[in-house]
Design a protein around this motif. Structure first.
Motif, PDB file in Angstrom:
ATOM      1  N   VAL B 183      98.342 -23.632  10.651  1.00 53.05           N
ATOM      2  CA  VAL B 183      99.166 -23.628  11.858  1.00 53.05           C
ATOM      3  C   VAL B 183     100.635 -23.370  11.523  1.00 53.05           C
ATOM      4  N   TRP B 184     101.149 -24.014  10.486  1.00 46.76           N
ATOM      5  CA  TRP B 184     102.550 -23.811  10.131  1.00 46.76           C
ATOM      6  C   TRP B 184     102.772 -22.390   9.622  1.00 46.76           C
ATOM      7  N   THR B 187     101.018 -19.824  13.232  1.00 50.17           N
ATOM      8  CA  THR B 187     101.588 -20.067  14.558  1.00 50.17           C
ATOM      9  C   THR B 187     103.107 -20.201  14.517  1.00 50.17           C
ATOM     10  N   TYR B 188     103.607 -21.133  13.727  1.00 48.28           N
ATOM     11  CA  TYR B 188     105.040 -21.414  13.742  1.00 48.28           C
ATOM     12  C   TYR B 188     105.853 -20.306  13.076  1.00 48.28           C
ATOM     13  N   LEU B 191     106.574 -17.175  15.373  1.00 47.65           N
ATOM     14  CA  LEU B 191     107.268 -17.239  16.661  1.00 47.65           C
ATOM     15  C   LEU B 191     108.525 -16.357  16.653  1.00 47.65           C
ATOM     16  N   HIS B 196     112.157 -18.675  20.444  1.00 45.88           N
ATOM     17  CA  HIS B 196     112.278 -19.918  19.683  1.00 45.88           C
ATOM     18  C   HIS B 196     113.247 -19.737  18.517  1.00 45.88           C
ATOM     19  N   HIS B 198     115.485 -21.586  16.972  1.00 48.88           N
ATOM     20  CA  HIS B 198     115.641 -22.598  15.933  1.00 48.88           C
ATOM     21  C   HIS B 198     114.458 -22.620  14.970  1.00 48.88           C
ATOM     22  N   ILE B 199     113.266 -22.464  15.524  1.00 52.85           N
ATOM     23  CA  ILE B 199     112.086 -22.405  14.657  1.00 52.85           C
ATOM     24  C   ILE B 199     112.136 -21.142  13.811  1.00 52.85           C
ATOM     25  N   ALA B 201     114.669 -19.476  12.831  1.00 51.12           N
ATOM     26  CA  ALA B 201     115.712 -19.549  11.804  1.00 51.12           C
ATOM     27  C   ALA B 201     115.308 -20.405  10.617  1.00 51.12           C
ATOM     28  N   THR B 202     114.457 -21.385  10.871  1.00 49.56           N
ATOM     29  CA  THR B 202     114.131 -22.347   9.808  1.00 49.56           C
ATOM     30  C   THR B 202     112.687 -22.262   9.352  1.00 49.56           C
ATOM     31  N   HIS B 205     111.801 -22.905   5.733  1.00 51.48           N
ATOM     32  CA  HIS B 205     111.947 -24.305   5.329  1.00 51.48           C
ATOM     33  C   HIS B 205     110.823 -25.165   5.904  1.00 51.48           C
ATOM     34  N   LEU B 206     110.470 -24.876   7.155  1.00 56.81           N
ATOM     35  CA  LEU B 206     109.413 -25.653   7.816  1.00 56.81           C
ATOM     36  C   LEU B 206     108.106 -25.576   7.048  1.00 56.81           C
ATOM     37  N   MET B 210     106.781 -29.122   5.590  1.00 55.09           N
ATOM     38  CA  MET B 210     105.709 -29.825   6.283  1.00 55.09           C
ATOM     39  C   MET B 210     104.452 -29.959   5.434  1.00 55.09           C
TER      40      MET B 210
END
Lengths: 237, 237
Positions: B183-184, B187-188, B191, B196, B198-199, B201-202, B205-206, B210
């Motif tokens: 998912v990270w 999906t993330y 995006l 989105h 902020h997501i 941009a990071t 790192h996410l 995570m």
DNA sequence: ACCTTATGACAACACCGTTGACCTGTGAAG
DNA sequence: CTTCACAGGTCAACGGTGTTGTCATAAGGT
């Protein structure tokens, strides 16, 4: 049978069940939440849910590929509810504190669902929205990207972990919960100073402290640490 | 059928099963732990455990009233193992850090037991021993009683909460676990910056952050706060 | 009005925890 | 050394679970 599930947006034919109910993703999730709250976490099964909805259990597989999918949908709905109730003011620390407390309270309000879903990454709408929002608060406050992610991760894990832990007690059947409360008052408070000097010396404090949640304290600790770090960064660290 | 279970101490007749195994509480707990370790959390069922032991599933009910009893026995054994493996040095902060990490690691090694037992107060031997030991470390370091209990509460809740949270993922059935990891990454990370920012941009790192647990960071935060408090107290606060 | 097909229903599968009834060998008592 | 109560093993069954292959039918676009 692998691709039975049609995305919600593409659904057109609203055919009622034998008992006259028109199914939908939302109705299923709502009913599942109600079932969990009213009859306990163990009351949530495909068959029971089907019965509660007035539909054949297997019909649910037209909406969710398996039970796990349903769990994720429930978790996401809880996230959404919390997020909608939250009113950010623009002060990052106060806003995050408020959000953390709301997440924790939300978990306690739906203890059984929280226990089942706290540890899941749903990748669904509301969760994505929450991630975006929290990251926005942090970056807006001046945290650099890597730092923002680190704080985000700690913040979310903490809220979820304590939410689940504290919910779990609430979710216990009444007699078991009472029995656990008694353990501190009887078992621990009754230990002899000869064999357990430290417990005996602090028994009074133990009984009082173990009743409440340590989440608010932990949350403030986290936010203080983040604020300190932010000050360093602003000072040109 | 209500009182079939004979306390371990009172057992005399050691009758072997059809397959020649002599059962005992310890053997059952050990086999259960081995089963979890080797074949995943979902491999632990009364029937499978019976098969692994070379005994009829119903035999286990001569030793444990129900599965929950077995889970508690397993949890108690885990607490015991963690405590026995821990070598305190007399430096409170290092010792608590080591113990916290061991508790967390112990939970991760036996996720299913951890998830089911994190929120229970058993009042059993090893748990009492753990409480006594930790309180001893804190009072020995100079924390006054009330303060020692507060730190104890925060320390234990944190270890249990994060242990359960991080275990829960490990305890998921294989496909669900793999899906979450993705998912990270998918999906993330996929995006759009338009919807989105902020997501997007990071995202890098996410994905990295995570993956791991935020427990070590949270633990150090707690210990630092406690050390600060202790310094204040020693300065005559 | 037709035809496709989405969506609900049914029956079956393999598993689960748990229990009541039964059977048998153990180990203590005489 | 024999006896015999019963602890502790086995068996079969109950009602529950998630899941799927197949079938029937009505909704809705053409």
């Amino acid at each position: 049978m692998s691709e039975r599930v049609v995305p919600a947006a593409a659904r057109r034919r609203r055919r009622p069940t034998k008992e006259g109910v028109v199914l939908s993703e939302e109705l299923i999730v709502e009913t599942a939440l109600r079932l969990i709250e009213e009859h306990g976490a163990e009351a949530l099964s495909v068959r029971r849910l089907g019965r509660a909805l007035g539909a054949d259990p297997s019909s649910l597989y037209r909406y969710f590929r398996h039970t796990d999918d349903l769990m994720l949908a429930i978790a996401d709905e809880l996230i959404g509810r919390t997020l909608r109730a939250w009113r950010p003011t623009g002060h990052w620390r106060a806003d995050l504190r408020d959000l953390g407390l709301r997440m924790h309270a939300g978990a306690l309000a739906h203890p059984r669902a929280a226990v089942l879903s706290a540890h899941r990454v749903t990748g669904r709408t509301y969760e994505i929205q929450a991630v975006e929002t929290i990251l926005g608060v942090l970056r807006g406050a001046g945290f650099p990207d890597a730092e923002a992610v680190r704080v985000y991760h700690a913040f979310v894990d903490q809220a979820l972990a304590y939410g689940a832990l504290d919910s779990a007690n609430t979710a216990l059947p009444r007699p078991a919960r009472d029995a656990e409360a008694d353990v501190w008052r009887t078992t621990y408070a009754g230990l002899s100073a000869a064999t357990h000097p430290h417990i005996a010396a602090t028994a009074r404090h133990l009984v009082a402290s173990m009743r409440g949640s340590s989440y608010p304290a932990a949350l403030d600790l986290l936010l203080t640490a983040a604020a300190t770090r932010l000050a360093e960064i602003r000072a040109g660290d």
